[in-house]
Design an enzyme around this catalytic site. Structure first.
Site: not given
Length: 214
Positions: A44, A69, A118, A122, A154, A191-194
């Site tokens: 991952e 990470e 991320d 830009k 997302d 995931t936590e974000y998901e």
């Protein structure tokens, strides 16, 4: 979200260097030896606080998982969760994913996960996106011949960019899902974000892809 500085992080990671492996380049082509078995290895890239990799390790006990990470304060949180889980098929790396070739040898990895990377929206930051060509070149090299890359986000713009990037690189798109949670995939580990985004009604995108013949 900016992570709170943990002044004790270095000491904590050193105390747990059996989980957060230092000097990852020294183990190139020997990761199964580090795990102590010959099970396939999944990677991952951008493991965050560890919810996904722990969920996957529970769901697939016959697979070894490595999470990489770069943020030290974040990998500390992931390490704490791995310790609490008691799982023995997870290792973590506090490293920069732009150096994957230095850490893993050719065909050493069976699957790669990119979760909520991320988006670097830009144009001048395009080369930092984890689905940019230079990253795909590394994934192709370290993945075994039929290895799979699974990408979730997302961010619609990043998803569309990534589909074009995969296609231009000659990858085979096996799944392009514009609303992952609508299909009720019981194998999907969030995931936590998901969890946070989906609870707000945000659509989650997923793509599964493989590299062509070498």
């Amino acid at each position: 979200m900016r992570q709170r500085h943990k002044p004790w992080a270095d000491e904590f990671l050193e105390e747990n260097n059996h989980l957060v492996i230092p000097s990852a380049t020294e183990h190139r082509l020997n990761w199964q030896k580090v795990f102590g078995n010959d099970k396939p290895i999944h990677l991952e890239v951008g493991t965050g606080k560890g919810q996904f990799i722990i969920g996957m390790a529970k769901q697939y006990p016959d697979v070894n998982f490595i999470g990489i990470e770069i943020a030290k304060s974040v990998i500390v949180s992931a390490t704490e969760k791995v310790i609490a889980s008691g799982l023995d098929n997870i290792l973590l790396l506090n490293e920069d994913a732009s150096e994957l070739r230095e850490m893993f040898g050719e065909n050493e990895i069976t699957g790669i996960y990119l979760n909520f990377s991320d988006p670097w929206p830009k144009n001048r930051h395009e080369k930092r996106r984890l689905t940019y060509r230079s990253f795909l070149e590394q994934y192709e090299e370290i993945l075994e011949q039929d290895g799979e890359l699974i990408f979730k986000t997302d961010n619609r713009g990043l998803f569309e960019y990534s589909l074009v990037s995969f296609n231009d690189y000659g990858m085979k798109l096996e799944e392009v899902n514009l609303d992952l949670h609508a299909i009720d995939d019981e194998t999907n580990v969030m995931t936590e974000y998901e969890e946070k985004f989906s609870a707000k009604g945000q659509v989650i995108y997923r793509c599964k892809a493989r590299f062509g013949s070498r």
